[in-house]
Design a protein around this motif. Structure first.
Motif, PDB file in Angstrom:
ATOM      1  N   ALA A 112       0.833  -1.198   0.000  1.00  0.00           N
ATOM      2  CA  ALA A 112       0.000   0.000   0.000  1.00  0.00           C
ATOM      3  C   ALA A 112       0.873   1.256   0.000  1.00  0.00           C
ATOM      4  O   ALA A 112       0.575   2.234  -0.696  1.00  0.00           O
ATOM      5  N   GLN A 113       1.968   1.217   0.759  1.00  0.00           N
ATOM      6  CA  GLN A 113       2.895   2.356   0.795  1.00  0.00           C
ATOM      7  C   GLN A 113       3.520   2.591  -0.580  1.00  0.00           C
ATOM      8  O   GLN A 113       3.687   3.733  -1.013  1.00  0.00           O
ATOM      9  N   ARG A 115       2.191   1.763  -3.524  1.00  0.00           N
ATOM     10  CA  ARG A 115       1.170   2.305  -4.423  1.00  0.00           C
ATOM     11  C   ARG A 115       0.958   3.794  -4.162  1.00  0.00           C
ATOM     12  O   ARG A 115       0.825   4.595  -5.092  1.00  0.00           O
ATOM     13  N   GLU A 116       0.916   4.168  -2.878  1.00  0.00           N
ATOM     14  CA  GLU A 116       0.736   5.577  -2.522  1.00  0.00           C
ATOM     15  C   GLU A 116       1.923   6.414  -3.002  1.00  0.00           C
ATOM     16  O   GLU A 116       1.747   7.557  -3.455  1.00  0.00           O
ATOM     17  N   SER A 117       3.110   5.842  -2.912  1.00  0.00           N
ATOM     18  CA  SER A 117       4.297   6.546  -3.387  1.00  0.00           C
ATOM     19  C   SER A 117       4.209   6.791  -4.891  1.00  0.00           C
ATOM     20  O   SER A 117       4.539   7.876  -5.382  1.00  0.00           O
ATOM     21  N   THR A 119       1.520   7.130  -6.639  1.00  0.00           N
ATOM     22  CA  THR A 119       0.517   8.178  -6.859  1.00  0.00           C
ATOM     23  C   THR A 119       1.118   9.553  -6.618  1.00  0.00           C
ATOM     24  O   THR A 119       0.908  10.489  -7.401  1.00  0.00           O
ATOM     25  N   ARG A 120       1.867   9.691  -5.528  1.00  0.00           N
ATOM     26  CA  ARG A 120       2.506  10.982  -5.238  1.00  0.00           C
ATOM     27  C   ARG A 120       3.544  11.328  -6.301  1.00  0.00           C
ATOM     28  O   ARG A 120       3.659  12.480  -6.720  1.00  0.00           O
TER      29      ARG A 120
END
Length: 231
Positions: A112-113, A115-117, A119-120
């Motif tokens: 999840a981290q 994937r979030e990275s 996106t950012r």
């Protein structure tokens, strides 16, 4: 003028804290390759004695960031293109192995981290904030290293990652190259989600080699006879 930014109190041993501060100044480019590191000046800027500064410089020498020469003292180590190519070969091997190892150990939270990275990272592609991209890239790679569950491997990779930052390789990335880096991150996440160690290792190696090509090309150009004061 001090080479150090807003300084925090030296809460740990003076030598360890001094090593951290000097290392960060080198990686940030506040002290460039070839710059002489004078113990007395560093001690004054850090507000400590010369002994812990000397110990700190020995630590940085063992890490390859600093070199010592007779009658000249310590300087920030400079590398030629052959040195940098070798460092990237090592980085490709180590980070490739790390990605492959992470494929069988990565947790749902770490995925999840990642994937979030991504996106950012995508949100930064058109903003022109190169430093923010560098920091986000570091978050992504560090998360993969954490997923290996190997402190030894993490320490070895960090050693070969520092040099590209010293040479500010990210400055020369074009928007197309930054976008290519983003897509490599996406491919890595997909491989890790599938637990595909072979694919993860291959993508990571290609990712590292692309970064090598950018850095080596520009360091080589700056070292050319007609490059003037670029070195």
């Amino acid at each position: 003028m001090s080479i150090f930014e807003a300084q925090t109190p030296l809460s740990r041993t003076a030598a360890a804290a001094a090593a951290d501060l000097i290392r960060q100044a080198i990686v940030d480019g506040r002290v460039p390759p070839g710059h002489r590191l004078k113990e007395e000046e560093l001690a004054q800027q850090l507000g400590i004695s010369r002994t812990p500064v000397r110990e700190a410089l020995l630590v940085l020498q063992s890490e390859g960031l600093v070199e010592a020469a007779p009658n000249r003292g310590a300087t920030v180590r400079a590398y030629d293109t052959a040195d940098l190519e070798e460092m990237y070969e090592l980085r490709a091997l180590l980070e490739g192995h790390a990605a492959g190892r992470a494929a069988s150990r990565v947790t749902p939270d770490q995925l999840a981290q990642l994937r979030e990275s991504c996106t950012r990272f995508e949100g930064l592609l058109d903003g022109g904030d190169v430093q923010a991209l560098v920091l986000e890239n570091a978050v992504f790679h560090e998360t993969i290293l954490e997923a290996t569950s190997s402190e030894r491997l993490r320490a070895m990779v960090r050693q070969v990652i520092a040099l590209p930052l010293v040479y500010k390789s990210y400055v020369w990335y074009s928007p197309a190259q930054a976008s290519a880096s983003y897509h490599c991150h996406l491919q890595l996440v997909k491989a890790l989600e599938r637990g595909d160690a072979q694919r993860a290792e291959l993508v990571m190696r290609e990712h590292v080699y692309e970064a090598r090509d950018v850095l080596v090309a520009h360091v080589g150009a700056s070292a050319a006879p007609d490059a003037g004061d670029a070195t």
